[in-house]
Design a protein around this motif. Structure first.
Motif, PDB file in Angstrom:
ATOM      1  N   ARG A   1       0.834  -1.202   0.000  1.00  0.00           N
ATOM      2  CA  ARG A   1       0.000   0.000   0.000  1.00  0.00           C
ATOM      3  C   ARG A   1       0.878   1.264   0.000  1.00  0.00           C
ATOM      4  NH1 ARG A   1      -3.648  -1.780   5.182  1.00  0.00           N
ATOM      5  NH2 ARG A   1      -4.689  -3.612   4.299  1.00  0.00           N
ATOM      6  N   SER A   2       1.581   1.452  -1.077  1.00  0.00           N
ATOM      7  CA  SER A   2       2.543   2.557  -1.156  1.00  0.00           C
ATOM      8  C   SER A   2       2.134   3.626  -2.157  1.00  0.00           C
ATOM      9  CB  SER A   2       3.918   2.011  -1.536  1.00  0.00           C
ATOM     10  OG  SER A   2       3.871   1.340  -2.798  1.00  0.00           O
ATOM     11  N   GLU A   3       0.888   3.610  -2.612  1.00  0.00           N
ATOM     12  CA  GLU A   3       0.470   4.518  -3.683  1.00  0.00           C
ATOM     13  C   GLU A   3       0.698   5.990  -3.328  1.00  0.00           C
ATOM     14  OE1 GLU A   3      -2.018   0.772  -3.829  1.00  0.00           O
ATOM     15  OE2 GLU A   3      -1.449   2.239  -2.288  1.00  0.00           O
TER      16      GLU A   3
ATOM     17  N   ALA B   1       3.202   8.257  -5.636  1.00  0.00           N
ATOM     18  CA  ALA B   1       2.683   9.423  -6.344  1.00  0.00           C
ATOM     19  C   ALA B   1       3.523  10.666  -6.071  1.00  0.00           C
ATOM     20  CB  ALA B   1       1.231   9.673  -5.950  1.00  0.00           C
TER      21      ALA B   1
ATOM     22  N   GLY C   1       6.802  -2.316  -5.229  1.00  0.00           N
ATOM     23  CA  GLY C   1       6.187  -1.124  -4.651  1.00  0.00           C
ATOM     24  C   GLY C   1       6.623  -0.855  -3.227  1.00  0.00           C
TER      25      GLY C   1
END
Length: 328
Positions: free
Chosen positions: A250-252, A256, A265
């Protein structure tokens, strides 16, 4: 802890912690005791809550569930006035020397915006679930285990199935076979598994059996899957099943912003748990490295201490990655 709610809204927080798992809550405890202004934004889906019992957490000799760990940590933080916003951070960007986060709250329809001089991402990861017929979320429901490091000792000597393919699947099957059991089967669920000479030698050395056919039916007994039936008509019985299908990191939010990461990720951090984005830290399962509760807690403690030491420094000065001296 300085009263978060009595300070003017246009004064940014010292830190926003994104994620209320072991890493985020450890960081919150440290920041509270440093009397820093912070907020925890927690979506309430920590992967730690899936753990039925872990025997790898020091002090808990009889084992402790993930839910109990989280409950104890939340109560500990609350003693120092730590506040949690139950919601999801849906956007994060930099503006005027601070970060601005948009949080969609679980108890309100209107999102809020929060400014913070530094952000600690403790967002974790999700396991890739095996594609079993008529059985979604087998890992999340505890029917399949996901951490032989945590509980493999309790499964030693048993008939163990490892679900996986490629180097990751083979690697975990070898780890389980050489550490805990000589009766290990690698289940590829119909996926190809091309073994080179080295892979074939590792399989032979550890006596690993390989089942390549897809699973078409299964039996569930109590809290485990006991029988898997494959397309060729064979039945395979196991006492323990582990999934080695990988993680969705969960590194979005960090990606970004341009944070450096590996091919999965997972975020690359320095010895202070700083990412390559000035002012942005990461801890726990979202960080590249060993995925363990005690490691995540250590990340949280390291990051929080560095955040405290650098609170009076502008984030622009962090580009060089230089460590601040205690009390700076």
């Amino acid at each position: 802890m300085t009263d978060l709610w009595s300070t003017p809204a246009d004064v940014p927080l010292d830190c926003l912690i994104v994620g209320g798992g072991p890493a985020g809550l450890t960081a919150a405890l440290y920041l509270a005791r440093f009397e820093r202004r912070f907020m925890i934004a927690d979506a309430g889906d920590s992967r730690a809550s899936w753990i039925p019992t872990s025997h790898n957490v020091p002090v808990f000799a009889e084992g402790v569930s993930g839910k109990e760990i989280l409950a104890r940590q939340r109560e500990h933080v609350a003693r120092y006035g730590g506040r949690v916003v139950h919601g999801t951070v849906t956007a994060l960007h930099k503006a005027e020397g601070s970060f601005v986060a948009r949080i969609t709250r679980a108890d309100a329809n209107v999102p809020i915006e929060v400014r913070a001089r530094r952000v600690l991402l403790a967002t974790g990861a999700d396991d890739v679930e095996p594609n079993f017929p008529d059985l979604p979320d087998a890992v999340r429901r505890g029917l399949v285990r996901y951490c032989p490091i945590c509980d493999g000792y309790e499964a030693r000597g048993r008939r163990i199935g490892v679900i996986g393919h490629g180097d990751r699947g083979l690697g975990e099957a070898v780890f389980v076979a050489r550490t805990y059991s000589r009766d290990v089967t690698l289940l590829t669920l119909g996926r190809d598994l091309d073994l080179d000479a080295d892979g074939s030698a590792r399989v032979a050395k550890h006596g690993i059996k390989i089942v390549r056919d897809p699973v078409i039916d299964l039996d569930v007994e109590a809290d485990r899957i006991s029988v898997l039936r494959t397309a060729c008509g064979a039945e395979h019985r196991f006492e323990v099943l582990y999934s080695a299908l990988g993680l969705k990191i969960r590194s979005e939010l960090a990606v970004a912003l341009g944070a450096d990461h590996d091919g999965t990720g997972a975020l690359n951090v320095d010895e202070h748990n700083r990412t390559t984005v000035p002012g942005l830290y990461a801890a726990g399962g979202v960080v590249r490295g060993l995925d363990q509760i005690v490691v995540a807690m250590g990340h949280g403690a390291v990051a929080a201490t560095d955040i405290h030491n650098r609170c009076e420094l502008p984030t622009e000065e962090e580009v060089d990655g230089g460590a601040a001296k205690p009390g700076a």
